[in-house]
Each structure stands twice: as structure tokens, then as C-alpha cells.
Motif scaffolding. Structure first.
Motif, short mmCIF file in Angstrom:
data_model
loop_
_atom_site.label_atom_id
_atom_site.label_comp_id
_atom_site.label_asym_id
_atom_site.label_seq_id
_atom_site.Cartn_x
_atom_site.Cartn_y
_atom_site.Cartn_z
N UNK A 1 0.93 -1.22 -0.15
CA UNK A 1 0.07 0.05 -0.03
C UNK A 1 0.97 1.21 0.11
N UNK A 2 1.99 1.18 0.85
CA UNK A 2 2.91 2.42 0.83
C UNK A 2 3.50 2.75 -0.56
N UNK A 3 3.86 1.70 -1.35
CA UNK A 3 4.60 1.82 -2.54
C UNK A 3 3.74 2.27 -3.82
N UNK A 4 2.27 1.89 -3.42
CA UNK A 4 1.26 2.23 -4.30
C UNK A 4 1.01 3.64 -4.39
N UNK A 5 0.90 4.16 -2.82
CA UNK A 5 0.68 5.56 -2.83
C UNK A 5 2.07 6.33 -3.36
N UNK A 6 3.04 5.81 -3.06
CA UNK A 6 4.35 6.42 -3.78
C UNK A 6 4.44 6.74 -5.12
N UNK A 7 3.51 5.97 -6.06
CA UNK A 7 3.59 6.48 -7.52
C UNK A 7 2.42 7.62 -7.57
N UNK A 8 1.70 7.75 -6.61
CA UNK A 8 0.59 8.87 -6.66
C UNK A 8 1.70 10.28 -6.52
N UNK A 9 2.66 10.11 -5.92
CA UNK A 9 3.65 11.31 -5.91
C UNK A 9 3.97 11.76 -7.47
N UNK B 1 3.41 15.22 -12.46
CA UNK B 1 3.46 15.29 -13.76
C UNK B 1 1.85 16.16 -13.93
N UNK B 2 1.13 16.10 -13.42
CA UNK B 2 -0.16 16.95 -13.70
C UNK B 2 0.19 18.22 -13.28
N UNK B 3 0.85 18.61 -12.40
CA UNK B 3 1.19 19.91 -11.94
C UNK B 3 2.14 20.74 -12.97
N UNK B 4 2.97 20.01 -13.60
CA UNK B 4 3.69 20.55 -14.70
C UNK B 4 3.07 20.41 -16.02
N UNK B 5 1.75 20.11 -16.12
CA UNK B 5 1.03 19.94 -17.50
C UNK B 5 1.70 18.92 -18.34
N UNK B 6 2.28 18.02 -18.03
CA UNK B 6 2.71 16.78 -18.75
C UNK B 6 2.41 15.48 -18.11
N UNK B 7 0.97 15.32 -17.99
CA UNK B 7 0.56 13.96 -17.69
C UNK B 7 0.92 12.77 -18.57
N UNK C 1 14.47 19.43 -18.07
CA UNK C 1 13.90 20.54 -16.99
C UNK C 1 12.58 20.08 -16.60
N UNK C 2 11.72 19.35 -17.44
CA UNK C 2 10.38 18.52 -16.76
C UNK C 2 11.00 17.59 -15.78
N UNK C 3 11.70 16.59 -16.27
CA UNK C 3 12.40 15.64 -15.02
C UNK C 3 12.93 16.33 -13.67
N UNK C 4 13.34 17.37 -13.93
CA UNK C 4 13.77 18.02 -12.59
C UNK C 4 12.28 18.41 -11.90
N UNK C 5 11.56 19.18 -12.42
CA UNK C 5 10.33 19.53 -11.87
C UNK C 5 9.49 18.37 -11.32
N UNK C 6 9.37 17.30 -11.88
CA UNK C 6 8.75 16.16 -11.42
C UNK C 6 9.60 15.77 -10.16
N UNK C 7 10.77 15.87 -10.33
CA UNK C 7 11.68 15.36 -8.91
C UNK C 7 11.51 16.28 -7.69
N UNK C 8 11.34 17.56 -8.16
CA UNK C 8 11.41 18.74 -7.01
C UNK C 8 10.09 18.36 -6.50
N UNK C 9 8.72 18.43 -7.31
CA UNK C 9 7.57 18.36 -6.73
C UNK C 9 7.36 17.21 -5.82
N UNK C 10 7.93 15.71 -6.52
CA UNK C 10 7.81 14.52 -5.67
C UNK C 10 8.44 14.69 -4.44
#
Length: 873
Positions: free
Chosen positions: A64-72, A77-83, A126-135
Motif C-alpha cells: 500500500x505504501x509503494x502504491x501511494x508513492x506512485x501517486x507522488x 506530472x499533472x502539476x507541470x502539465x505533462x501527464x 527540465x521537466x524531469x527536474x520539476x517532477x523530482x522537485x515536486x515529488x
């Protein structure tokens, strides 16, 4: 902003690794003090008391914890507009967290995995860096909220390793942390624009998105902590608040220290904060580390390796859409698996034998065989740690040796104490390496890669943790000098000491050997057969093929010997200069071979100043295409000095002719008669311009090089005031100039006079076109939907006149009424392209900086032209 001192910047990675190792040492010392009264037998008994139901429940909470981690990642991805599809985000998240949880240094391990997955899915750097920063922000927001609430509700004194906080102090800290989380929430309501830092824009989540992030993080932490809580047999619900505080603080300290997996650090914090029997708690922590950390890592390794093997064999894919991502990260996770396998063998060698197995084994095999197998298993573990970086670099030799050692490790594990569990692990990893062996294709020598700071720190941490485990297990064994030489069936403590000594000796010998061994040297330039070069140049359609004669390039030849590509290494880049030379049907094979050769030594490949016919090949090779500028070409059959379009240069040329300027061609054979005077003109021109000789993309004034070509000279009163050496293709398709230099005293317009005369000379001899050279950044469109690099290049072309004179150069060449043909560079995408262009700039400036030399397989090592070649006829 204050700059980092150069020395600190240079050794920053080593300093960080040293700090992490020191923190682990401190944590192990603290853990040793906290467990001073704990016996190994008590821990074993507590582990035996764990019921299967508790283990299964802990596994469910882990899932359950690792499943929740995928939501990070999904939310980021949705926040940066690249779902992206959930399966892609899940692959990136699961791989990233399993690696960072076990190996530490999240930005280097987990961040690397995310980068590989997301770039394969179409995101840029840059998009990958944004995903890492937001996660990361999501994780820390959840940890802060949980830890802050636990501290605010903790009324008693809080004891941490080295720190004691009164109840009111802990509560005050908790309230401050909760206020910080509330401030973050308020910021999402007030700030509507992305946060910009050093030119990097990070979009902020909306209030609803932040609330979703916080909820996901809390769910993740609740499930992760519950996986540990259910493993504590005497844990009561009343213990939950203190447990949450201990768990959250342990996570914070483990992440901050970057110790791989938080080994020792997490355990020390939890044991110091949480009351109860420490033997039972230590047993629960050990079981938790296996269930929450190692089991997901093992599952991920098996799934990714199985999928990669099927992909190599063209089998039906069972995870559609992530094939490229899996191919990119499979060597990374298998490298981690081999490293973990080596650590397992070392740890097993430091711990007592299991039950009565060694006694049963002693009835079958003699004691010397058991002792030798114990030492051999530890040596195999040591060698696996040494081979892990080679697997990360996809070396075929590392794969072969790792498979061999893993099989040997399985045999030695059985022979030293019937440790069939670790034998199974070794055989499974060996089988996965065999299944995915096609992913390991590079043939660089294993001994050529330098030790990295992160790898050395990880090895030091494994050795430290192994030593701590051994001394903990044999804490109550009385030490004496003769303990080292006791050989007995149940002499586990002496075996641990001998194995530890041999392991440290091996690492010490390898380290000293690598530090003291001389750096391998590259072979110098080798002579090239003139006849072979003439055959290839006979097919040349562009005059920049004459750069093969400069003596600063390496060559890759076709099997027939009638075509080649020329390239030069610089930093981490192999730069191919211009189009391949020779019949076009040879080009695809040559370019693919060059790409494969560069890939084998882990170099970036950059195709520099290539023309349109190369683009299809570059695209097929997976390279990113960037327009570099345009080349000015004068079609000689149509060129007429009397046309209005060239009236300015016509007027200048005739005026200077009336003033006494004269032009003539000095054949290559007569160059010794004028070479001294040309050298004087060249020195004067370089001094006046404040420049030095360039390389790679143009020639330099070298006497032997200059005497290969005809040269056009301009004289005034019998004295040479300007010159340009001529490049011509043997098939008369193109003529051009290389070096163009003049004296300070040359009349204004002398170079126009020289160009006009050379163009007329080439036309009279039947050449098809005359190249006036490149206009960098010319012809690049600046439109609203154009890519960022195009808009930047166009801006530099319009406004960078002081830096280079981009616009002025094009305007100057326009006087000759040329047609403009685009020229391109092709190379890695994203940041890799910038690094490659930087390396080429250094190469052209004559500041080529090589990485530590890496041996190249003889099949791909190419000779370099000597500057003593005879003149092309």
C-alpha cells in the motif's frame, strides 16, 4: 550569490561521500551504545517469534505504501502539465524509490532512474527536474506534517542520539513545523506564478493539488510506519503516538544523512525514541528492513530484468509503453543487485552460522574445506562490490565475471555452512544477468574507469555495517591474540575476523594499485596511406573533407577503404567533423559504427556541421537535430561580375587593381619559395586580432600543412599583403578557402579583392561552386511555437554582434550573391547537447580536455593522420 571555492567545488562529491560515511560511523557507534545489553541470541529468538500473520500484514502495508508513492509522480506530472499514463509514472516511481531507499543519495540514484524513464517517455531534462522537485516536496510536506503533529502532541522529554529535548521544547518545535506546513498551503493560494530560481521555473500546485499531495504523503507514511508497527509483538495502540514520532524522526534523519538505506541511522533514532524491549525492537527493525526495503528491490530487479530479456528477444511485451524506459534502467538495477549480492555474502561471513547446519556439514566435508569456503565466499562478495560499477557502465566483461563469481559464491555459501538462502539469491542474480546479457555490450577495460566518490562511500558503508554486525554478534566472545588462529567447526568468531581481515586487505591492495598505477596512454598519431586517402577524397563533394589533412583527427574507415568519417574526442564527446567522405552507400554503416564505438566508451556523439543528406541517418540513430547556421555557396556557372547584385565587390576589386594590387596562384610545389613571407603575414594577423590558431573545424598555419595546397596571394609593390590557401575537391564539385590572413598595411577591401579573384579563378577551371563558409545561427526562425534553442539562437544572431558578429558575417557574404544551404549539428538531447557543444568549442579553441583515458577495443581504434603526409595530387 557567493561562489563556491574552486577547491571545494572540485572535491564536493568526495566531501559529501566522506560526510555520509562519517555519519554512518557515528550512527553505528550510537546504535552500539543503545544495544549494549542486547545479545544476538535474544534478537534471533525475537525473530523466531514473529508470526506469519504479522509478516503478511507488514507486506500488505508495504504494498500500500509503494502504491501511494506512485501517486507522488502522477500528481507532479499533472502539476507541470505533462501527464503520462499511470504505468509509466509507476515504473519511474517504483524504480526510483526502491533504489533510493536502499542505496541512499536520492538525487543520484532515484533521480537517475526517473530521468531515464521520463526522457524515454518524451520529457526533457527540465521537466524531469520539476517532477523530482515536486515529488520531493510532496514527501517532505507529509513528513513535516506527521512529525510536526507528533512533536506537538509529545508531552514528555524526548531523547535522541546526542540530543535531549524537554517536553515543551519538542512541542514548540512541532508547532513551528506545523505552521511551516500551513504557510506552504497559504502560498499555494496566494502565488499564481511559477517560482523561478537561477532561470529554472517550478510551477506551484494549486490549493486542491497541494491538499491531494499532503493526503497522499500522509497515507504513504501511515502505511510505511504500520508495516513496522505490526512487527513489534508487544506494541499496543497506546504506543502509536510515540511510535509515529520515532518513525518520522528516523526517516528525516536517514534522508538528510544520505546514508544508503538509512542503515544504522534509522535504527538508532527509532530505538532511542521508542520505549520497550530493545532486542524485540531490533528484531522488528531487521524484519522491516527486509520486507519494506529489500523485498521491493528484489521484486523490481526480477521484473525489470525479465522484461528486458524479453525485449531483447523480440517477445511480446507485457508492460506496454515502458519498453524504452526498462531498457534504460535495467543495467542500473542489475548493478544494484550485484552490489547487494556482494554485501549479502560479506554480511553472511560476519554472522554466526545458522542453527545446526555447519555441524551437519562437518560430518560430510573436512574442516579445512569449510574454512576455505568461508574465506572464498567473502572474497567473492568483495569482488562483486568491485564489479558493480562496471555493470552500471554496461560492460560485457563485468557481466561475464559477475555471473561467474555469483555461481562460485552460491557454491561457497553451501560449502561454508549450507546457507542455501544466499545461494539462491546468488543464482537468481546470475540468471538475471545471463537473461539480460545483451544489454551489456561495451568492451572498455574493467580497470580503466576511475573510482567514483559515491561508489567508494557505499563500499565503505557496507564494510562498516558488516564489521558492526560481526562485532555485535560476537560481543561476548572473549578476545585473545590466538583467537585469529583457532579453527573449529563452531569457531564463527575467528572466521569472521579472518574474513574481515582478508576483505580489507583486498580492498587496500586494489586501492593502492589503482592509485599508484600510471594512467594508460593513448597511442599517438599513426601514419595513413596516401593512396587510401586519395581514393576516398576522389568522392568528396565538400571541401571540408580536406580537414582530414590537419593531423588532429582520428578516422573510421569503410571495409573497402574508399570512405571514412573523421572525428576527435574532447571531454566526454566524440565530435564527427562534416559529412562522411566517400561513396554515399558507405555512409550509414560508417556512422552507425562510429556511434557504437563512442557508446562503448560512454562518450557522447556529436555530428558537427553536417548537411541535409546526413539528417535521415542522424534521425535514425536517435540523435537530436539542431540547425547550426547556413553556408554561403556561389554557383560558379551563373556567377557574373557584371551583374548588379555584386556591384559593390566589383567596384572594390577594380579600384584596388588600379591602385597596384595584383593576384596570383602559387602552386603547392612552389610554396617553399613564399612560405616564410606567408608565415610573417600570419603572425602579424594573429597578433593584430589577438587570436591564436584554431583547430578541428579549420586548418592552422603549419608549414607542412600549408605546402599541401595551392595558395592565392595578393601583392602590393611586390610584397605579399594577403593570402588564402585553397581547398578543392578532386572531382571539381567545389572550391573554397581555409586560412585567410592579411597585413595591417593591406588597403581596405583587400579581402574582397582576394575573394573575387579566387571565385573567378575557380570558375575558369570548371568548378561547380565556391564556398564562402558558414554564417553561424543564420536562418533560424524565431516564432512563438519554435523550440527554446531556436528562439535563443535567433536572439543571439540579432543581438550578439559584440560577441561574435553573427549578423555582420552574413551581411558580408551576401555581397557575393550566394545561395544559402543549412548546416546542422546532431547529438544527444537536452543537457547532453549543451555539454557536447561545450566540448567542441574547447576542441576548436585548442583547449581539448580529455577525461581519464579509456581504452578502446582495437576493432574500433582508428589511426590519426600524421602532419607529414605527402601533398594530395
Amino acid at each position: 550569490m557567493r561562489r563556491i571555492p574552486p577547491l571545494l567545488e572540485r572535491y564536493r562529491a568526495w566531501i559529501a561521500a566522506g560526510v555520509a560515511a562519517a555519519l554512518l560511523a557515528a550512527a553505528l557507534v550510537a546504535l552500539d551504545r543503545l544495544t549494549r545489553e542486547v545479545r544476538m541470541a535474544d534478537v534471533k529468538a525475537a525473530l523466531a517469534m514473529l508470526s506469519p500473520a504479522r509478516v503478511v500484514l507488514a507486506g500488505a502495508f508495504t504494498a500500500a505504501s509503494y502504491l501511494a508513492l506512485t501517486a507522488y509522480d502522477v500528481l507532479a506530472l499533472r502539476i507541470i502539465g505533462r501527464p503520462l499514463p499511470w504505468r509509466t509514472a509507476a515504473t519511474a516511481s517504483f524504480t526510483s524509490y526502491t533504489l533510493s531507499h536502499n542505496l541512499g543519495i536520492a538525487l543520484l540514484t532515484g533521480g537517475s532512474a526517473r530521468y531515464r524513464v521520463y526522457t524515454a517517455a518524451g520529457l526533457d531534462g527540465p521537466d524531469v527536474a520539476r517532477v523530482i522537485a515536486l515529488a520531493s516536496g510532496t514527501f517532505w510536506a507529509g513528513v513535516a506534517a506527521v512529525a510536526g503533529a507528533a512533536l506537538a502532541l509529545h508531552p514528555d522529554t524526548l531523547n535522541l542520539p546526542g540530543v535531549t529535548l524537554a517536553g515543551w521544547q519538542a512541542q514548540a518545535i512541532g508547532m513551528v513545523v506545523l505552521c511551516a506546513v500551513a504557510g506552504m498551503f497559504a502560498a499555494t493560494r496566494l502565488l499564481r506564478t511559477p517560482v523561478r530560481l537561477f532561470g529554472f521555473a517550478l510551477p506551484l500546485p494549486g490549493a486542491g493539488q497541494f491538499a491531494a499531495q499532503l493526503m497522499v504523503a500522509v497515507v504513504d507514511l501511515a502505511c510505511a510506519s504500520a508495516a513496522l508497527f505490526v512487527l513489534i509483538p508487544d506494541a499496543a495502540p497506546a504506543l502509536w503516538p510515540a511510535f509515529i514520532l520515532a518513525y518520522s524522526l528516523g526517516i528525516v534523519v536517514a534522508v538528510i544523512t544520505h546514508v544508503p538505506g538509512g542503515i544504522g541511522v534509522f535504527e538508532a533514532v527509532v530505538i532511542s525514541v521508542l520505549p520497550g524491549d530493545r532486542a524485540t525492537l531490533l528484531a522488528a527493525l531487521l524484519a522491516y528492513r527486509v520486507i519494506y526495503y529489500l523485498a521491493p528491490l528484489a521484486l523490481g530487479i526480477v521484473l525489470l530484468a525479465f522484461h528486458e530479456g524479453r525485449r531483447q528477444r523480440g517477445a511480446v511485451r507485457f508492460v506496454t509503453g515502458v519498453e524504452d524506459a526498462v531498457a534504460a534502467i535495467a543495467p542500473l538495477v542489475l548493478s544494484a543487485a550485484v552490489f547487494a549480492g556482494g554485501a549479502l555474502l560479506l554480511l553472511s561471513g560476519a554472522l554466526p552460522s545458522v542453527g545446526t547446519r555447519i555441524g551437519d556439514l562437518a560430518h560430510v566435508v573436512p574442516l579445512p574445506f569449510i574454512e576455505a569456503s568461508h574465506l572464498a565466499a567473502s572474497l567473492v562478495g568483495t569482488m562483486l562490490l568491485l564489479l558493480a560499477p562496471g555493470l552500471y557502465r554496461r560492460l560485457d566483461g563485468a557481466n561475464l565475471w559477475a555471473r561467474t563469481l555469483l555461481v562460485a559464491g552460491a557454491l561457497f555459501s553451501l560449502a561454508k555452512g549450507i546457507d542455501y538462502e544466499e545461494a539462491i539469491v546468488c543464482l537468481v542474480i546470475a540468471g538475471l544477468l545471463q537473461w539480460t546479457r545483451g544489454a551489456f555490450y561495451r568492451r572498455t577495460a574493467l580497470t580503466q574507469a576511475p573510482f567514483s566518490a559515491g561508489w567508494l562511500a557505499s563500499v565503505a558503508m557496507v564494510l562498516g555495517a558488516t564489521a558492526w554486525a560481526g562485532f555485535f554478534a560476537f560481543r561476548y566472545v572473549p578476545y585473545s591474540d590466538d583467537l585469529w588462529w583457532r579453527f573449529a567447526v563452531h569457531g564463527d568468531a575467528p572466521r569472521f575476523l579472518r574474513a574481515g581481515l582478508v576483505t580489507m586487505a583486498v580492498f587496500g591492495v586494489v586501492a593502492i594499485w589503482r592509485l599508484l598505477s600510471p594512467a594508460p596512454s593513448r597511442a599517438g598519431p599513426a601514419a595513413l596511406e596516401q593512396g587510401r586517402l586519395d581514393v576516398a577524397l576522389a568522392h568528396a563533394e565538400r571541401t571540408d573533407a580536406m580537414l582530414a589533412l590537419t593531423g588532429d583527427k582520428s578516422f573510421l574507415w569503410s571495409p573497402e577503404g574508399d570512405a571514412f568519417v573523421m572525428y576527435a574526442p574532447s571531454g566526454g564527446t566524440w565530435a564527427m567533423m562534416g559529412d562522411p567522405v566517400g561513396p554515399r552507400d558507405q555512409w550509414p554503416d560508417l556512422m552507425w559504427r562510429l556511434r557504437e564505438a563512442a557508446d562503448r566508451v560512454q562518450a557522447r556523439l556529436l555530428l558537427y556541421e553536417v548537411s541535409g543528406p546526413v539528417l535521415d541517418l542522424a534521425i535514425g540513430m536517435g540523435l537530436a537535430i539542431v540547425k547550426f547556421g547556413e553556408e554561403a555557396l556561389v554557383d560558379l556557372p551563373e556567377f557574373d561580375l557584371e551583374t548588379p547584385r555584386v556591384r559593390n565587390v566589383r567596384r572594390t576589386a577594380r579600384t584596388l587593381e588600379r591602385k597596384g594590387l595584383s593576384f596570383r596562384i602559387v602552386p603547392a610545389g612552389a610554396m617553399p619559395l613564399v612560405i616564410d613571407e606567408l608565415a610573417e603575414v600570419s603572425r602579424e594577423w594573429l597578433a593584430a586580432k589577438g587570436q591564436r590558431e584554431k583547430r578541428f573545424s579549420l586548418g592552422r598555419f603549419d608549414r607542412e600543412y600549408m605546402m599541401r595546397f595551392d595558395t592565392g596571394i595578393v601583392q602590393l609593390d611586390g610584397r605579399i599583403v594577403a593570402f588564402a590557401n585553397l581547398w578543392t575537391t578532386p572531382n571539381e564539385s567545389e572550391a573554397s578557402v581555409d586560412l585567410m590572413r592579411h597585413r595591417d598595411e593591406a588597403p581596405s577591401g583587400t579581402m574582397d579583392f582576394l575573394f573575387v579573384q579566387l571565385i573567378l579563378w575557380a570558375k575558369a577551371r570548371g568548378f561547380a561552386r565556391f564556398s564562402l563558409g558558414m554564417a553561424p545561427l543564420s536562418g533560424i526562425e524565431d516564432r512563438r511555437l519554435a523550440p527554446a534553442w531556436a528562439r535563443l539562437a535567433s536572439f543571439a544572431f540579432r543581438h550578439g554582434e559584440r560577441l561574435y558578429g553573427f549578423r555582420g558575417l552574413r551581411t558580408y557574404k551576401e555581397k557575393y550573391a550566394p545561395r544559402w544551404e543549412p548546416r546542422y549539428v546532431a547529438g544527444p538531447g537536452g543537457v547532453g547537447m549543451l555539454l557536447a557543444l561545450r566540448d567542441v568549442a574547447r576542441l576548436i579553441e585548442g583547449r581539448r580536455r580529455q577525461r581519464r583515458p579509456v581504452a578502446v577495443d582495437r576493432a574500433v581504434s582508428m589511426p590519426t593522420v600524421q602532419p607529414t603526409l605527402t601533398v594530395v595530387g
